[in-house]
Write a protein that holds these residues in place. Structure first.
Motif, PDB file in Angstrom:
ATOM      1  N   PHE A  53      57.086  81.779   3.606  1.00  8.58           N
ATOM      2  CA  PHE A  53      57.549  82.126   2.793  1.00  8.58           C
ATOM      3  C   PHE A  53      58.069  81.374   1.920  1.00  8.58           C
ATOM      4  O   PHE A  53      58.974  81.149   0.940  1.00  8.58           O
ATOM      5  N   ASN A  54      56.903  80.408   1.328  1.00  8.13           N
ATOM      6  CA  ASN A  54      57.169  79.168   0.562  1.00  8.13           C
ATOM      7  C   ASN A  54      57.542  79.786  -0.895  1.00  8.13           C
ATOM      8  O   ASN A  54      57.252  80.861  -1.254  1.00  8.13           O
ATOM      9  N   THR A  55      58.361  79.310  -1.582  1.00  6.51           N
ATOM     10  CA  THR A  55      59.132  79.666  -2.852  1.00  6.51           C
ATOM     11  C   THR A  55      58.682  78.823  -3.868  1.00  6.51           C
ATOM     12  O   THR A  55      58.255  77.560  -3.455  1.00  6.51           O
ATOM     13  N   TYR A  56      59.200  78.992  -5.051  1.00 11.49           N
ATOM     14  CA  TYR A  56      58.903  78.012  -6.182  1.00 11.49           C
ATOM     15  C   TYR A  56      60.086  77.907  -7.279  1.00 11.49           C
ATOM     16  O   TYR A  56      60.873  78.760  -7.463  1.00 11.49           O
ATOM     17  N   ARG A  57      60.251  76.597  -7.563  1.00 13.26           N
ATOM     18  CA  ARG A  57      61.192  76.354  -8.389  1.00 13.26           C
ATOM     19  C   ARG A  57      60.670  75.900  -9.705  1.00 13.26           C
ATOM     20  O   ARG A  57      60.177  75.032  -9.841  1.00 13.26           O
ATOM     21  N   TYR A  58      61.283  76.555 -10.976  1.00 18.47           N
ATOM     22  CA  TYR A  58      60.820  76.329 -12.153  1.00 18.47           C
ATOM     23  C   TYR A  58      61.830  75.501 -12.820  1.00 18.47           C
ATOM     24  O   TYR A  58      63.021  76.009 -12.829  1.00 18.47           O
ATOM     25  N   ARG A  59      61.470  74.480 -13.594  1.00 20.51           N
ATOM     26  CA  ARG A  59      62.520  73.497 -14.347  1.00 20.51           C
ATOM     27  C   ARG A  59      61.916  73.592 -15.642  1.00 20.51           C
ATOM     28  O   ARG A  59      60.761  72.937 -15.933  1.00 20.51           O
ATOM     29  N   LEU A  60      62.798  73.676 -16.744  1.00 19.76           N
ATOM     30  CA  LEU A  60      62.505  73.418 -18.076  1.00 19.76           C
ATOM     31  C   LEU A  60      63.511  72.408 -18.768  1.00 19.76           C
ATOM     32  O   LEU A  60      64.818  72.635 -18.592  1.00 19.76           O
ATOM     33  N   GLU A  61      63.355  71.108 -19.100  1.00 19.70           N
ATOM     34  CA  GLU A  61      64.072  70.078 -19.648  1.00 19.70           C
ATOM     35  C   GLU A  61      63.944  69.846 -20.998  1.00 19.70           C
ATOM     36  O   GLU A  61      62.636  69.783 -21.429  1.00 19.70           O
ATOM     37  N   THR A  62      65.096  70.299 -21.896  1.00 25.11           N
ATOM     38  CA  THR A  62      64.927  69.932 -23.396  1.00 25.11           C
ATOM     39  C   THR A  62      65.649  68.868 -23.658  1.00 25.11           C
ATOM     40  O   THR A  62      66.853  68.997 -23.479  1.00 25.11           O
ATOM     41  N   PHE A  63      65.174  67.833 -24.117  1.00 31.48           N
ATOM     42  CA  PHE A  63      66.045  66.447 -24.498  1.00 31.48           C
ATOM     43  C   PHE A  63      66.371  66.619 -26.104  1.00 31.48           C
ATOM     44  O   PHE A  63      65.413  66.676 -26.689  1.00 31.48           O
ATOM     45  N   THR A  64      67.459  66.527 -26.102  1.00 30.84           N
ATOM     46  CA  THR A  64      68.007  66.888 -27.674  1.00 30.84           C
ATOM     47  C   THR A  64      68.690  65.857 -28.095  1.00 30.84           C
ATOM     48  O   THR A  64      69.407  65.047 -27.305  1.00 30.84           O
ATOM     49  N   GLU A  65      69.050  65.863 -29.426  1.00 27.82           N
ATOM     50  CA  GLU A  65      69.771  64.695 -30.026  1.00 27.82           C
ATOM     51  C   GLU A  65      70.753  65.538 -31.134  1.00 27.82           C
ATOM     52  O   GLU A  65      70.468  66.310 -31.887  1.00 27.82           O
ATOM     53  N   SER A  66      72.034  65.203 -30.997  1.00 25.75           N
ATOM     54  CA  SER A  66      73.030  65.964 -32.184  1.00 25.75           C
ATOM     55  C   SER A  66      73.845  64.621 -32.438  1.00 25.75           C
ATOM     56  O   SER A  66      73.888  63.784 -32.209  1.00 25.75           O
ATOM     57  N   ARG A  67      74.327  64.906 -33.873  1.00 29.21           N
ATOM     58  CA  ARG A  67      75.120  63.907 -34.547  1.00 29.21           C
ATOM     59  C   ARG A  67      76.210  64.789 -34.976  1.00 29.21           C
ATOM     60  O   ARG A  67      76.279  65.822 -35.700  1.00 29.21           O
ATOM     61  N   GLY A  75      67.043  74.771 -31.203  1.00 24.28           N
ATOM     62  CA  GLY A  75      66.095  74.518 -32.370  1.00 24.28           C
ATOM     63  C   GLY A  75      66.799  74.026 -33.740  1.00 24.28           C
ATOM     64  O   GLY A  75      65.604  73.524 -34.479  1.00 24.28           O
ATOM     65  N   SER A  76      67.597  74.855 -34.000  1.00 26.35           N
ATOM     66  CA  SER A  76      68.137  74.469 -35.267  1.00 26.35           C
ATOM     67  C   SER A  76      69.667  74.025 -35.325  1.00 26.35           C
ATOM     68  O   SER A  76      69.795  73.209 -36.457  1.00 26.35           O
ATOM     69  N   THR A  77      70.409  73.598 -34.443  1.00 26.72           N
ATOM     70  CA  THR A  77      71.277  72.999 -34.418  1.00 26.72           C
ATOM     71  C   THR A  77      71.230  71.661 -33.844  1.00 26.72           C
ATOM     72  O   THR A  77      72.291  70.512 -34.052  1.00 26.72           O
ATOM     73  N   THR A  78      70.194  71.256 -33.216  1.00 25.72           N
ATOM     74  CA  THR A  78      69.888  69.841 -32.720  1.00 25.72           C
ATOM     75  C   THR A  78      68.344  69.234 -32.859  1.00 25.72           C
ATOM     76  O   THR A  78      67.693  70.179 -33.368  1.00 25.72           O
ATOM     77  N   ARG A  79      68.275  68.235 -32.771  1.00 29.94           N
ATOM     78  CA  ARG A  79      67.014  67.667 -32.947  1.00 29.94           C
ATOM     79  C   ARG A  79      66.188  67.699 -31.507  1.00 29.94           C
ATOM     80  O   ARG A  79      66.598  67.031 -30.707  1.00 29.94           O
ATOM     81  N   ILE A  80      65.066  68.498 -31.266  1.00 26.24           N
ATOM     82  CA  ILE A  80      64.455  68.532 -29.993  1.00 26.24           C
ATOM     83  C   ILE A  80      63.426  67.371 -30.092  1.00 26.24           C
ATOM     84  O   ILE A  80      62.638  67.204 -30.989  1.00 26.24           O
ATOM     85  N   LEU A  81      63.572  66.415 -29.111  1.00 22.12           N
ATOM     86  CA  LEU A  81      62.745  65.149 -28.955  1.00 22.12           C
ATOM     87  C   LEU A  81      61.703  65.227 -28.036  1.00 22.12           C
ATOM     88  O   LEU A  81      60.709  64.654 -28.374  1.00 22.12           O
ATOM     89  N   ARG A  82      61.865  66.200 -26.996  1.00 24.72           N
ATOM     90  CA  ARG A  82      60.774  66.233 -25.730  1.00 24.72           C
ATOM     91  C   ARG A  82      61.195  67.240 -25.181  1.00 24.72           C
ATOM     92  O   ARG A  82      62.477  67.605 -25.026  1.00 24.72           O
ATOM     93  N   GLN A  83      60.044  67.974 -24.498  1.00 26.27           N
ATOM     94  CA  GLN A  83      60.377  68.838 -23.436  1.00 26.27           C
ATOM     95  C   GLN A  83      59.697  68.460 -22.235  1.00 26.27           C
ATOM     96  O   GLN A  83      58.334  68.250 -22.435  1.00 26.27           O
ATOM     97  N   ARG A  84      59.982  68.860 -21.080  1.00 23.08           N
ATOM     98  CA  ARG A  84      59.228  68.774 -19.857  1.00 23.08           C
ATOM     99  C   ARG A  84      59.362  70.126 -18.994  1.00 23.08           C
ATOM    100  O   ARG A  84      60.618  70.354 -18.625  1.00 23.08           O
ATOM    101  N   GLN A  85      58.325  70.681 -18.444  1.00 25.23           N
ATOM    102  CA  GLN A  85      58.527  71.706 -17.497  1.00 25.23           C
ATOM    103  C   GLN A  85      57.652  71.389 -16.416  1.00 25.23           C
ATOM    104  O   GLN A  85      56.565  70.662 -16.338  1.00 25.23           O
TER     105      GLN A  85
END
Length: 344
Positions: free
Chosen positions: A81-95, A290-300
Motif C-alpha cells: 500500500f505504498n503511498t506518496y508524499r509531495y512537497r513544494l518548497e518556495t524560498f522567499t525574501e521579504s523586506r 508571487g507579488s508580496t515577496t521575492r521568490i528566490l528558488r523553488q524545489r519540489q
C-alpha cells in the motif's frame, strides 16, 4: 519620526514593521518554460525477507514481547500500500522597516547630509543558505539622527522603581515598625523603620533604561530582511486503516527532485492525486508569495513511503502488521505473544 523619502509609513516598533513589496522587475514568473517531460517512474517494493527482519527487530525492541511469533510466522499475504508524499518548497525574501533607537555614545552620525537613503530593495544583502529560514537586520544608510531621550527628559536618570525616588525603603525585618516582635529596637534599621535602597544605592534615581544614562538617542530606520522556506505538503491517503500520523516519523525514498528558479507542476506521475497536488501547490504559492515577496528558488520532491501490510499465521491463528518508511518501522496492533511484567 523624521520623514524619509521612500520609507513613508515606517513606524517605531519591534520585529517586522512596514513591509515593502519587491519592485516589478523582481516579481517572479515562469518565463514560458515547458513543464517536465514524461519519464519512467520506478516504483520499488519490499520483500518478504525484509518484512520478516523488520518484524523480528520490532519484537526485540519490546521488553515484554516474545520473538517467537516473528521468527516462526508463516506468510499468508504481502500487500503493498505504498503511498506518496509531495512537497513544494518556495524560498522567499521579504523586506520590512521600522524606526529604531539606541543610546548615543558620541559616534559619527550617518544622516541625510551624507547622501540620499537607498530604497529598501536597493540595499544589497548576501543571501544565506537556500531553503533555510534566516533573518538579518541592518541600519538603512543616511537615515540616522540624534534626538533627546523623551523617557528621562534628556537627563539620563529616572526615579528608582524600588523606592519611588525616596532613596529609602521600608525595613524588611521589622516591616517599618522600628522594633521587633520582642519590642526591642530593630538593629537592621537602627529603629528608623527604613533602610537605604539597595537598588539605587540611596540616590533615588537610576540610569535611564532607554538611553543608558546618556540623555540622547541615535534614531535610524532599520531594515529587516527575512528569508523563509514556505512548505506545501500533501500525503496520499490509501485508506488502509494505518494511522497516517506515523508517517511523520519516517523518511521516504525520493523518486523525483526538481529544483529551479520557478518550477512547473508535475504532470506525468502515475498517481493522479500527486499531479493535482502539485498543480494546486504551485498555483497557491504563486498567488500567496508571487507579488508580496521575492521568490528566490523553488524545489519540489516526490517521496515513496513504503507501506506494506503483512498477513501471517502463527499457531493456527491469523494476524497482521504494517511495515512503513525507509527505516522499516513496524506497527502491530495485535502482536500475539506479550507477557505482563512490572518494572520495579
Amino acid at each position: 519620526m523624521s520623514h524619509v523619502s521612500g520609507y513613508e509609513g515606517t513606524t517605531a516598533g519591534d520585529g517586522g514593521g512596514k513591509y515593502f513589496p519587491p519592485p516589478p522587475d523582481l516579481v517572479s514568473n515562469h518565463g514560458g518554460q515547458p513543464p517536465p517531460a514524461l519519464r519512467d517512474w520506478n516504483i520499488p517494493a519490499i520483500s518478504e525477507d525484509e518484512a520478516k527482519e523488520a518484524f523480528i527487530q520490532y519484537a526485540a525492541s519490546k521488553c515484554c514481547y516474545s520473538q517467537n511469533p516473528a521468527r516462526e510466522m508463516l506468510f499468508e499475504d504481502l500487500q503493498s500500500f505504498n503511498t506518496y508524499r509531495y512537497r513544494l518548497e518556495t524560498f522567499t525574501e521579504s523586506r520590512s522597516t521600522a524606526w529604531k533607537s539606541e543610546p548615543y555614545n558620541g559616534e559619527g552620525v550617518d544622516s541625510y547630509l551624507c547622501g540620499v537613503p537607498p530604497l529598501p530593495w536597493d540595499i544589497r544583502m548576501e543571501i544565506p543558505d537556500m531553503f533555510r529560514d534566516h533573518i538579518k537586520r541592518t541600519k538603512v544608510p543616511h537615515t540616522s539622527s540624534v534626538k533627546g531621550c523623551q523617557t528621562c527628559g534628556c537627563s539620563g536618570r529616572r526615579p528608582c522603581s524600588e523606592c519611588h525616588g525616596l532613596s529609602r525603603k521600608e525595613c524588611w525585618v521589622c516591616n517599618g515598625r522600628g522594633v521587633r516582635l520582642s519590642d526591642k529596637k530593630c538593629t537592621t534599621c537602627s529603629g528608623t523603620g527604613s533602610s537605604i535602597c539597595n537598588s539605587c544605592s540611596g540616590l533615588g534615581t537610576k540610569a535611564c533604561p532607554d538611553c543608558k544614562g546618556r540623555g540622547q538617542l541615535l534614531s535610524f530606520i532599520e531594515l529587516q530582511v527575512e528569508w523563509q522556506n514556505n512548505i506545501f505538503e500533501y500525503l496520499v491517503d490509501q485508506r488502509t486503516g494505518f494511522p497516517t500520523e506515523l508517517f511523520k516519523e519516517v523518511n521516504g525514498k525520493k523518486l523525483f527532485v526538481n529544483e529551479e528558479y520557478m518550477v512547473h507542476p508535475v504532470i506525468s506521475f502515475p498517481q493522479s492525486d500527486i499531479n493535482k497536488a502539485s498543480r494546486n501547490a504551485v498555483e497557491q504559492h504563486m498567488t500567496q508569495f508571487g507579488s508580496t515577496t521575492r521568490i528566490l528558488r523553488q524545489r519540489q520532491t516526490i517521496e515513496l513511503i513504503f507501506l506494506t501490510k503483512v498477513e501471517y499465521e502463527w499457531h493456527g491463528k491469523s494476524y497482521s502488521y504494517f511495515v512503513y518508511g525507509n527505516e522499516h518501522n513496524v506497527y502491530a496492533e495485535d502482536y500475539p505473544k506479550k507477557c505482563c511484567c512490572t518494572i520495579i
